[in-house]
Design a protein around this motif. Structure first.
Motif, PDB file in Angstrom:
ATOM      1  N   LEU A  93      -0.650  16.005  -5.549  1.00 33.33           N
ATOM      2  CA  LEU A  93      -1.368  15.763  -4.301  1.00 33.33           C
ATOM      3  C   LEU A  93      -1.509  14.281  -3.998  1.00 33.33           C
ATOM      4  O   LEU A  93      -1.572  13.881  -2.828  1.00 33.33           O
ATOM      5  CB  LEU A  93      -2.756  16.414  -4.361  1.00 33.33           C
ATOM      6  CG  LEU A  93      -2.781  17.948  -4.367  1.00 33.33           C
ATOM      7  CD1 LEU A  93      -4.220  18.466  -4.432  1.00 33.33           C
ATOM      8  CD2 LEU A  93      -2.081  18.513  -3.128  1.00 33.33           C
ATOM      9  N   HIS A  94      -1.522  13.448  -5.037  1.00 29.28           N
ATOM     10  CA  HIS A  94      -1.722  12.024  -4.811  1.00 29.28           C
ATOM     11  C   HIS A  94      -0.475  11.289  -4.348  1.00 29.28           C
ATOM     12  O   HIS A  94      -0.590  10.243  -3.706  1.00 29.28           O
ATOM     13  CB  HIS A  94      -2.270  11.353  -6.077  1.00 29.28           C
ATOM     14  CG  HIS A  94      -3.759  11.366  -6.151  1.00 29.28           C
ATOM     15  ND1 HIS A  94      -4.469  12.516  -6.405  1.00 29.28           N
ATOM     16  CD2 HIS A  94      -4.679  10.389  -5.976  1.00 29.28           C
ATOM     17  CE1 HIS A  94      -5.761  12.234  -6.405  1.00 29.28           C
ATOM     18  NE2 HIS A  94      -5.909  10.964  -6.134  1.00 29.28           N
ATOM     19  N   PHE A  95       0.705  11.784  -4.698  1.00 22.74           N
ATOM     20  CA  PHE A  95       1.867  11.046  -4.228  1.00 22.74           C
ATOM     21  C   PHE A  95       2.345  11.540  -2.861  1.00 22.74           C
ATOM     22  O   PHE A  95       3.297  11.002  -2.302  1.00 22.74           O
ATOM     23  CB  PHE A  95       2.994  11.049  -5.263  1.00 22.74           C
ATOM     24  CG  PHE A  95       3.896  12.253  -5.248  1.00 22.74           C
ATOM     25  CD1 PHE A  95       4.907  12.372  -4.308  1.00 22.74           C
ATOM     26  CD2 PHE A  95       3.744  13.257  -6.182  1.00 22.74           C
ATOM     27  CE1 PHE A  95       5.754  13.467  -4.308  1.00 22.74           C
ATOM     28  CE2 PHE A  95       4.587  14.354  -6.191  1.00 22.74           C
ATOM     29  CZ  PHE A  95       5.589  14.461  -5.247  1.00 22.74           C
ATOM     30  N   LEU A  96       1.629  12.524  -2.295  1.00 26.62           N
ATOM     31  CA  LEU A  96       1.905  12.947  -0.922  1.00 26.62           C
ATOM     32  C   LEU A  96       1.132  12.034   0.024  1.00 26.62           C
ATOM     33  O   LEU A  96      -0.046  12.243   0.295  1.00 26.62           O
ATOM     34  CB  LEU A  96       1.494  14.405  -0.714  1.00 26.62           C
ATOM     35  CG  LEU A  96       2.293  15.452  -1.495  1.00 26.62           C
ATOM     36  CD1 LEU A  96       1.714  16.840  -1.274  1.00 26.62           C
ATOM     37  CD2 LEU A  96       3.756  15.411  -1.090  1.00 26.62           C
ATOM     38  N   LYS A  97       1.771  10.991   0.486  1.00 24.72           N
ATOM     39  CA  LYS A  97       1.117   9.972   1.298  1.00 24.72           C
ATOM     40  C   LYS A  97       1.516  10.085   2.765  1.00 24.72           C
ATOM     41  O   LYS A  97       2.696  10.225   3.086  1.00 24.72           O
ATOM     42  CB  LYS A  97       1.475   8.573   0.781  1.00 24.72           C
ATOM     43  CG  LYS A  97       1.068   8.318  -0.662  1.00 24.72           C
ATOM     44  CD  LYS A  97      -0.434   8.342  -0.840  1.00 24.72           C
ATOM     45  CE  LYS A  97      -0.812   7.991  -2.266  1.00 24.72           C
ATOM     46  NZ  LYS A  97      -2.281   8.013  -2.465  1.00 24.72           N
ATOM     47  N   PRO A  98       0.530  10.014   3.701  1.00 26.96           N
ATOM     48  CA  PRO A  98       0.844  10.096   5.128  1.00 26.96           C
ATOM     49  C   PRO A  98       1.359   8.798   5.719  1.00 26.96           C
ATOM     50  O   PRO A  98       1.760   8.757   6.875  1.00 26.96           O
ATOM     51  CB  PRO A  98      -0.508  10.474   5.749  1.00 26.96           C
ATOM     52  CG  PRO A  98      -1.509   9.873   4.826  1.00 26.96           C
ATOM     53  CD  PRO A  98      -0.911   9.996   3.442  1.00 26.96           C
ATOM     54  N   ILE A 101       5.107  14.457   5.872  1.00 25.55           N
ATOM     55  CA  ILE A 101       4.476  13.851   4.699  1.00 25.55           C
ATOM     56  C   ILE A 101       5.190  14.291   3.428  1.00 25.55           C
ATOM     57  O   ILE A 101       5.495  13.478   2.547  1.00 25.55           O
ATOM     58  CB  ILE A 101       2.984  14.229   4.630  1.00 25.55           C
ATOM     59  CG1 ILE A 101       2.199  13.509   5.733  1.00 25.55           C
ATOM     60  CG2 ILE A 101       2.399  13.867   3.263  1.00 25.55           C
ATOM     61  CD1 ILE A 101       0.765  13.960   5.857  1.00 25.55           C
ATOM     62  N   VAL A 102       5.460  15.589   3.310  1.00 24.69           N
ATOM     63  CA  VAL A 102       6.121  16.117   2.116  1.00 24.69           C
ATOM     64  C   VAL A 102       7.525  15.536   1.975  1.00 24.69           C
ATOM     65  O   VAL A 102       7.904  15.027   0.909  1.00 24.69           O
ATOM     66  CB  VAL A 102       6.190  17.654   2.166  1.00 24.69           C
ATOM     67  CG1 VAL A 102       7.020  18.190   1.005  1.00 24.69           C
ATOM     68  CG2 VAL A 102       4.780  18.246   2.109  1.00 24.69           C
ATOM     69  N   SER A 103       8.321  15.607   3.044  1.00 22.76           N
ATOM     70  CA  SER A 103       9.696  15.112   2.976  1.00 22.76           C
ATOM     71  C   SER A 103       9.747  13.608   2.764  1.00 22.76           C
ATOM     72  O   SER A 103      10.558  13.102   1.976  1.00 22.76           O
ATOM     73  CB  SER A 103      10.455  15.484   4.253  1.00 22.76           C
ATOM     74  OG  SER A 103       9.830  14.913   5.400  1.00 22.76           O
ATOM     75  N   GLY A 104       8.866  12.879   3.446  1.00 22.39           N
ATOM     76  CA  GLY A 104       8.841  11.426   3.299  1.00 22.39           C
ATOM     77  C   GLY A 104       8.420  10.990   1.914  1.00 22.39           C
ATOM     78  O   GLY A 104       8.966  10.032   1.350  1.00 22.39           O
ATOM     79  N   SER A 105       7.456  11.690   1.332  1.00 20.33           N
ATOM     80  CA  SER A 105       6.972  11.344  -0.006  1.00 20.33           C
ATOM     81  C   SER A 105       8.036  11.616  -1.057  1.00 20.33           C
ATOM     82  O   SER A 105       8.208  10.844  -2.004  1.00 20.33           O
ATOM     83  CB  SER A 105       5.698  12.130  -0.322  1.00 20.33           C
ATOM     84  OG  SER A 105       4.659  11.800   0.571  1.00 20.33           O
ATOM     85  N   LEU A 106       8.753  12.716  -0.919  1.00 25.85           N
ATOM     86  CA  LEU A 106       9.785  13.066  -1.897  1.00 25.85           C
ATOM     87  C   LEU A 106      10.948  12.088  -1.878  1.00 25.85           C
ATOM     88  O   LEU A 106      11.607  11.872  -2.898  1.00 25.85           O
ATOM     89  CB  LEU A 106      10.297  14.487  -1.628  1.00 25.85           C
ATOM     90  CG  LEU A 106       9.320  15.616  -1.919  1.00 25.85           C
ATOM     91  CD1 LEU A 106       9.906  16.946  -1.490  1.00 25.85           C
ATOM     92  CD2 LEU A 106       8.943  15.651  -3.398  1.00 25.85           C
ATOM     93  N   LEU A 107      11.206  11.480  -0.711  1.00 23.48           N
ATOM     94  CA  LEU A 107      12.321  10.550  -0.574  1.00 23.48           C
ATOM     95  C   LEU A 107      11.910   9.093  -0.779  1.00 23.48           C
ATOM     96  O   LEU A 107      12.762   8.202  -0.757  1.00 23.48           O
ATOM     97  CB  LEU A 107      12.961  10.703   0.812  1.00 23.48           C
ATOM     98  CG  LEU A 107      13.616  12.059   1.110  1.00 23.48           C
ATOM     99  CD1 LEU A 107      14.086  12.112   2.550  1.00 23.48           C
ATOM    100  CD2 LEU A 107      14.770  12.325   0.150  1.00 23.48           C
ATOM    101  N   ALA A 108      10.613   8.863  -0.987  1.00 15.65           N
ATOM    102  CA  ALA A 108      10.128   7.489  -1.130  1.00 15.65           C
ATOM    103  C   ALA A 108      10.632   6.857  -2.427  1.00 15.65           C
ATOM    104  O   ALA A 108      10.896   7.541  -3.418  1.00 15.65           O
ATOM    105  CB  ALA A 108       8.596   7.469  -1.105  1.00 15.65           C
ATOM    106  N   ALA A 109      10.739   5.527  -2.416  1.00 12.08           N
ATOM    107  CA  ALA A 109      11.176   4.814  -3.607  1.00 12.08           C
ATOM    108  C   ALA A 109      10.114   4.901  -4.700  1.00 12.08           C
ATOM    109  O   ALA A 109       8.913   4.894  -4.421  1.00 12.08           O
ATOM    110  CB  ALA A 109      11.436   3.345  -3.248  1.00 12.08           C
TER     111      ALA A 109
END
Length: 279
Positions: free
Chosen positions: A166-171, A193-201
């Motif tokens: 839940l914490h690495f799911l960032k808006p 949020i989900v897709s962006g967080s999963l693809l984040a560096a």
């Protein structure tokens, strides 16, 4: 498992109701005429809507899980509770400071928009609120409920995974123009949020770091049968990490160095908590 099902239902309800509430809350904010509120992006309103629903449903969840007193959720009456909080906070601050020094980074205090005292005051308030609310929810409610219906190692791992996920799911980075907000925009925001967080560096690094954090905090809850150590550690980590971020020192959570420091921190906390271990 009754506790597991209750937590899953609670999570689903919070997400759905939060997503449905977000557009209406956003429109209310836009209609308020307050300049500060009007400037808030939809993603932030979405985040607050989910938090409001989560807090509103927390007490019914606790009642449903058989948690009916502050002591049973992790706040037993103890004369030395404040020592555990302060010592935990001190260890938290020192551990982040050590990780920061190892990375060789520096702080940009000279060009900061706010003074050191101002930033400290702000992050302190944030740390108190975050540590108390999150430890009550993740450790006191979720882990505590799972411990009552199963083995504590399983409860510790499951609660820590939920905490990290839940914490690495960032808006941050999600944008929906005010004119494009519709009643279903909360679900659109959630998907982004989900897709962006999963693809984040460095998402993998951050997930492991937060998993270790959750395991340490949960372990202190198991050993001391209270949240005081966890609240102190959590608060200390938030104060130090946010202070470093405010002065452009980066996010220590996103560095592998934090893993080694956290393991050492766990050993230190284990030694200090040794007298509170269960027989």
């Amino acid at each position: 498992m009754k506790a597991g099902k209750a937590i899953l239902v609670y999570t689903a309800v919070v997400v759905v109701l939060g997503a449905l509430l977000a557009p209406w809350l956003f429109w209310a904010v836009q209609a308020s005429g307050n300049q500060y509120l009007v400037e808030q992006p939809f993603r932030r309103v979405f985040n607050r809507a989910v938090m409001v629903v989560a807090l509103a449903g927390l007490w019914p969840l606790l009642r449903g899980l058989g948690i009916r007193s502050w002591a049973s959720v992790g706040f037993p009456r103890r004369s030395d509770w404040w020592r555990q909080v302060l010592l935990g906070a001190g260890i938290g601050v020192v551990s982040i400071a050590v990780a920061f020094l190892i990375t060789g980074r520096s702080l940009d205090v000279a060009n900061a928009k706010r003074s050191v005292v101002g930033v400290l005051g702000s992050v302190f308030v944030t740390a108190v609120l975050v540590s108390v609310v999150e430890e009550t929810f993740f450790r006191g409610a979720i882990q505590g409920a799972l411990q009552r219906s199963g083995r504590w190692p399983v409860a510790l791992v499951v609660a820590s995974v939920i905490y990290s996920a839940l914490h690495f799911l960032k808006p941050s980075g999600v944008f929906i123009a005010p004119a494009d907000v519709r009643w279903w925009s909360g679900f659109v925001c959630l998907g982004k949020i989900v897709s962006g967080s999963l693809l984040a560096a460095d998402v993998g690094v951050a997930f492991v770091t937060l998993l270790l954090v959750g395991l340490i905090l949960g372990w202190t809850f198991v050993q001391s049968e209270a949240l005081y150590w966890a609240i102190g550690l959590h608060g200390g980590w938030v104060v130090a990490n946010e202070f470093i971020r405010k002065f452009k020192g980066g996010n220590i959570v996103q560095t592998p160095v934090a893993w080694a420091v956290l393991v050492v921190t766990w050993v230190v906390v284990a030694w200090l908590c040794r007298s509170q271990r269960k027989s």
